[in-house]
Design an enzyme around this catalytic site. Sequence first.
Site, PDB file in Angstrom:
ATOM      1  N   HIS A 146      -7.002  11.603  94.576  1.00 22.74           N
ATOM      2  CA  HIS A 146      -7.914  10.598  95.130  1.00 22.74           C
ATOM      3  C   HIS A 146      -9.093  11.286  95.800  1.00 22.74           C
ATOM      4  CE1 HIS A 146      -9.339   6.959  97.027  1.00 22.74           C
ATOM      5  NE2 HIS A 146      -9.292   7.554  98.209  1.00 22.74           N
ATOM      6  N   GLY A 161     -10.242  12.652 101.990  1.00 27.86           N
ATOM      7  CA  GLY A 161     -10.113  12.171 103.355  1.00 27.86           C
ATOM      8  C   GLY A 161      -9.500  10.789 103.366  1.00 27.86           C
ATOM      9  N   ASP A 162      -9.176  10.318 104.566  1.00 20.68           N
ATOM     10  CA  ASP A 162      -8.568   9.000 104.702  1.00 20.68           C
ATOM     11  C   ASP A 162      -9.531   7.904 104.263  1.00 20.68           C
ATOM     12  OD1 ASP A 162      -6.300  10.188 105.702  1.00 20.68           O
ATOM     13  OD2 ASP A 162      -6.890   9.937 107.807  1.00 20.68           O
ATOM     14  N   GLY A 166     -15.979   7.164 104.539  1.00 23.37           N
ATOM     15  CA  GLY A 166     -17.311   7.219 103.956  1.00 23.37           C
ATOM     16  C   GLY A 166     -17.475   8.230 102.844  1.00 23.37           C
ATOM     17  N   LYS A 167     -16.396   8.482 102.103  1.00 24.54           N
ATOM     18  CA  LYS A 167     -16.497   9.456 100.999  1.00 24.54           C
ATOM     19  C   LYS A 167     -17.487   8.981  99.934  1.00 24.54           C
ATOM     20  CE  LYS A 167     -12.106   9.305 100.081  1.00 24.54           C
ATOM     21  NZ  LYS A 167     -11.673   8.412 101.182  1.00 24.54           N
ATOM     22  N   ASP A 185     -12.956   7.839  93.207  1.00 23.25           N
ATOM     23  CA  ASP A 185     -11.667   7.208  93.492  1.00 23.25           C
ATOM     24  C   ASP A 185     -10.500   7.958  92.857  1.00 23.25           C
ATOM     25  OD1 ASP A 185     -10.105   5.228  94.774  1.00 23.25           O
ATOM     26  OD2 ASP A 185      -9.803   4.259  92.844  1.00 23.25           O
ATOM     27  N   GLU A 210     -17.887   3.178  93.767  1.00 30.87           N
ATOM     28  CA  GLU A 210     -17.674   1.997  94.604  1.00 30.87           C
ATOM     29  C   GLU A 210     -18.103   2.299  96.032  1.00 30.87           C
ATOM     30  OE1 GLU A 210     -14.136  -0.961  96.250  1.00 30.87           O
ATOM     31  OE2 GLU A 210     -13.628   0.839  95.112  1.00 30.87           O
ATOM     32  N   ARG A 250     -12.743  26.043 114.858  1.00 34.83           N
ATOM     33  CA  ARG A 250     -14.197  26.110 114.669  1.00 34.83           C
ATOM     34  C   ARG A 250     -14.568  27.307 113.811  1.00 34.83           C
ATOM     35  NH1 ARG A 250     -17.704  23.636 118.773  1.00 34.83           N
ATOM     36  NH2 ARG A 250     -19.083  25.391 118.315  1.00 34.83           N
TER      37      ARG A 250
END
Length: 322
Positions: A146, A161-162, A166-167, A185, A210, A250
């Site tokens: 995904h 990412g979850d 905003g992917k 997707d 999408e 970091r």
Amino acid sequence: MDTSSINAQSIFDDNAATLKLSWLTGHEGWERGFSADTVGNATSSADLVGHLNLIHPNRIQVLGEAEIDYYQRQTDEDRSRHMAELIALEPPFLVVAGGAAAPPELVLRCTRSSTPLFTTPMSAAAVIDSLRLYMSRILAPRATLHGVFIDILGMGVLLTGDSGLGKSELGLELISRGHGLVADDAVDFVRLGPDFVEGRCPPLLQNLLEVRGLGLLDIKTIFGETAVRRKMKLKLIVQLVRRPDGEFQRLPLESQTVDVLGLPISKVTIQVAAGRNLAVLVEAAVRNTILQLRGIDTLRDFMDRQRLAMQDPDSQFPGKLV
């Protein structure tokens, strides 16, 4: 791996035009294929396709001009014995290549045993090379991941990412900056070689992205032909996180990797926060990865400078803090 869909009919359909195949006889055996053990024990596609060989069973047997000439020089008894041994191996199908005429006894035995028999004017070597490449592709390890798969500066980058981070919006921003969409997707990955994984878009989702609030966007229609890619090699995974967890560093001393189909793929983690220009950060991560692939490691260079400064505080070197 499920090999039930790989049979004489499917291989013929996929290669008939390329190899100029003709199905001579044995149509009743269209379901013949490879056993799971044969595929599992094969070290490569070379074990599944080759010149006439009476030792290895359940493989595609290709008879070229040399094999047919050898057959013609045998006695009737030897011919019959060789043909019986060949059919007894239960190959998925046989190919008579090089434009040679199939021996009548071979045609008869294939008809009686429902063994598919193909003919082609192409050379045996060309047929074997093409079928080996074909088999290596359809039997290669596969996985669907995904995310948004983008071509950035010639490098295949998977944005993960979850949900809700905003992917797709990031992918749209990168496309507007001149990069290319491979898939959104669901991305189909296949390991075609020992050192690379290739990603493609499922046919149903081709050219589509999408975006929440906008729905489905046809990237090829909106941005043009150059905004989409058919396939790319996966080189970098960018994971978007809402906030750093306890393991976030970091300045990670060791490069992060993710195992994809048994191959370690470089990974970077980027925090999503208000005001951050994620597109610029992703581009910078890609440029830095390109440098690392060329043997340039900025963090290592800085640590070397730091070590030299600690060893000799009076030394003068580029970048020394005063």
